[in-house]
Design a protein around this motif. Structure first.
Motif, PDB file in Angstrom:
ATOM      1  N   ASP A 181       1.113 -13.718 -25.329  1.00  0.00           N
ATOM      2  CA  ASP A 181       2.231 -12.926 -25.835  1.00  0.00           C
ATOM      3  C   ASP A 181       2.146 -12.972 -27.355  1.00  0.00           C
ATOM      4  O   ASP A 181       2.381 -14.022 -27.964  1.00  0.00           O
ATOM      5  N   LEU A 182       1.785 -11.856 -27.971  1.00  0.00           N
ATOM      6  CA  LEU A 182       1.579 -11.836 -29.422  1.00  0.00           C
ATOM      7  C   LEU A 182       2.842 -12.183 -30.194  1.00  0.00           C
ATOM      8  O   LEU A 182       2.773 -12.741 -31.287  1.00  0.00           O
ATOM      9  N   ALA A 183       4.018 -11.872 -29.633  1.00  0.00           N
ATOM     10  CA  ALA A 183       5.278 -12.144 -30.329  1.00  0.00           C
ATOM     11  C   ALA A 183       5.483 -13.637 -30.551  1.00  0.00           C
ATOM     12  O   ALA A 183       6.107 -14.044 -31.532  1.00  0.00           O
ATOM     13  N   SER A 184       4.949 -14.476 -29.661  1.00  0.00           N
ATOM     14  CA  SER A 184       5.153 -15.917 -29.782  1.00  0.00           C
ATOM     15  C   SER A 184       4.021 -16.615 -30.546  1.00  0.00           C
ATOM     16  O   SER A 184       4.057 -17.829 -30.734  1.00  0.00           O
ATOM     17  N   MET A 185       3.026 -15.858 -30.998  1.00  0.00           N
ATOM     18  CA  MET A 185       1.877 -16.454 -31.691  1.00  0.00           C
ATOM     19  C   MET A 185       2.081 -16.418 -33.201  1.00  0.00           C
ATOM     20  O   MET A 185       2.740 -15.526 -33.729  1.00  0.00           O
ATOM     21  N   ASN A 186       1.490 -17.392 -33.879  1.00  0.00           N
ATOM     22  CA  ASN A 186       1.483 -17.404 -35.340  1.00  0.00           C
ATOM     23  C   ASN A 186       0.370 -16.495 -35.849  1.00  0.00           C
ATOM     24  O   ASN A 186      -0.584 -16.188 -35.127  1.00  0.00           O
ATOM     25  N   SER A 187       0.455 -16.081 -37.087  1.00  0.00           N
ATOM     26  CA  SER A 187      -0.625 -15.301 -37.692  1.00  0.00           C
ATOM     27  C   SER A 187      -1.902 -16.122 -37.667  1.00  0.00           C
ATOM     28  O   SER A 187      -1.875 -17.338 -37.830  1.00  0.00           O
ATOM     29  N   GLY A 188      -3.041 -15.443 -37.440  1.00  0.00           N
ATOM     30  CA  GLY A 188      -4.312 -16.146 -37.441  1.00  0.00           C
ATOM     31  C   GLY A 188      -5.361 -15.401 -36.639  1.00  0.00           C
ATOM     32  O   GLY A 188      -5.120 -14.339 -36.070  1.00  0.00           O
ATOM     33  N   ILE A 189      -6.552 -16.004 -36.607  1.00  0.00           N
ATOM     34  CA  ILE A 189      -7.676 -15.482 -35.829  1.00  0.00           C
ATOM     35  C   ILE A 189      -7.811 -16.352 -34.596  1.00  0.00           C
ATOM     36  O   ILE A 189      -7.872 -17.578 -34.695  1.00  0.00           O
ATOM     37  N   TYR A 190      -7.868 -15.710 -33.417  1.00  0.00           N
ATOM     38  CA  TYR A 190      -7.938 -16.431 -32.148  1.00  0.00           C
ATOM     39  C   TYR A 190      -9.170 -15.977 -31.369  1.00  0.00           C
ATOM     40  O   TYR A 190      -9.456 -14.790 -31.277  1.00  0.00           O
ATOM     41  N   THR A 191      -9.886 -16.952 -30.797  1.00  0.00           N
ATOM     42  CA  THR A 191     -11.074 -16.677 -29.991  1.00  0.00           C
ATOM     43  C   THR A 191     -10.760 -16.960 -28.528  1.00  0.00           C
ATOM     44  O   THR A 191     -10.138 -17.972 -28.200  1.00  0.00           O
ATOM     45  N   VAL A 192     -11.218 -16.053 -27.648  1.00  0.00           N
ATOM     46  CA  VAL A 192     -11.027 -16.199 -26.207  1.00  0.00           C
ATOM     47  C   VAL A 192     -12.395 -16.051 -25.555  1.00  0.00           C
ATOM     48  O   VAL A 192     -13.083 -15.055 -25.775  1.00  0.00           O
ATOM     49  N   ALA A 193     -12.799 -17.036 -24.740  1.00  0.00           N
ATOM     50  CA  ALA A 193     -14.131 -17.038 -24.142  1.00  0.00           C
ATOM     51  C   ALA A 193     -14.174 -16.357 -22.776  1.00  0.00           C
ATOM     52  O   ALA A 193     -15.176 -16.425 -22.088  1.00  0.00           O
ATOM     53  N   HIS A 194     -13.094 -15.698 -22.375  1.00  0.00           N
ATOM     54  CA  HIS A 194     -12.993 -15.111 -21.040  1.00  0.00           C
ATOM     55  C   HIS A 194     -12.120 -13.852 -21.102  1.00  0.00           C
ATOM     56  O   HIS A 194     -11.670 -13.465 -22.167  1.00  0.00           O
ATOM     57  N   ASP A 195     -11.876 -13.240 -19.935  1.00  0.00           N
ATOM     58  CA  ASP A 195     -10.943 -12.104 -19.887  1.00  0.00           C
ATOM     59  C   ASP A 195      -9.549 -12.603 -20.257  1.00  0.00           C
ATOM     60  O   ASP A 195      -9.165 -13.714 -19.898  1.00  0.00           O
TER      61      ASP A 195
END
Length: 198
Positions: A26-40
């Motif tokens: 949920d982008l609304a609950s995330m802080n600003s930044g770069i995030y990596t996801v290794a899956h779907d």
């Protein structure tokens, strides 16, 4: 000349980022930044990004989006307050049929599908009541293939002939990305070699 052009995933993958293990965010609950996801990863909709919120998602898998992703209307006193979301995927990016607005920039090395519920190209027919909501993307889409099967405006009535998908290239996207860049380098985004003219 043949040169490889840098895509957003390549540019951002070398930067420091936080790893996401969840299958939905949920982008609304995330802080600003770069995030990596290794899956779907599924991006939950309903997020309204406010002043100064800047999120980059680097996904190695596919990215379904199941709700609207919007920016706060402002006003903003400076470029640094402009929000942005940048979704960079090595898999497909697919939008659920109930989504009617996406703000941000979406880049995939696969397909961008404006309606996940529509059959893939060549595998079946879409009915007029499927994917019948108009989608507006305020930002940009870059993809190897763009699949736009929505049916809004396809039947008789007051909306007949209106576009099913609208892509609005807004200048605030370029301004916010420029302001957030970590270097003063300018990347080549296109190149065409032409013969000399006599």
């Amino acid at each position: 000349a043949s040169h490889c052009l840098s895509d957003g995933y390549s540019v951002y993958s070398g930067r420091s980022s936080s790893l996401i293990a969840a299958s939905a965010i949920d982008l609304a609950s995330m802080n600003s930044g770069i995030y990596t996801v290794a899956h779907d990863i599924t991006i939950q909709g309903g997020a309204n990004l406010g002043s100064g919120k800047r999120i980059v998602i680097l996904a190695r898998g596919s990215v379904p989006i199941n709700g609207n992703l919007t920016y706060d209307n402002g006003p903003y006193a400076s470029i640094s307050q402009l929000p942005y979301v940048l979704v960079l995927s090595q898999g497909d990016i697919a939008v659920e049929e109930g989504v009617d607005r996406l703000d941000g920039y979406y880049e995939t090395r696969g397909k961008f599908r404006s309606c996940l519920q529509a059959p893939s190209i060549g595998t079946g027919l879409i009915l007029l009541d499927q994917c019948s909501q108009q989608l507006t993307v305020n930002g940009g889409v870059t993809a190897l293939d763009v699949h736009t099967p929505r049916t809004y405006g396809a039947s008789a009535g007051p909306n007949a002939g209106l576009p099913a998908e609208m892509f609005n290239r807004r200048p605030d996207i370029d301004l916010s990305l420029y302001d957030a860049s970590l270097s003063d380098l300018i990347f080549t985004t296109g190149e065409t070699e032409l013969p000399p003219r006599y």
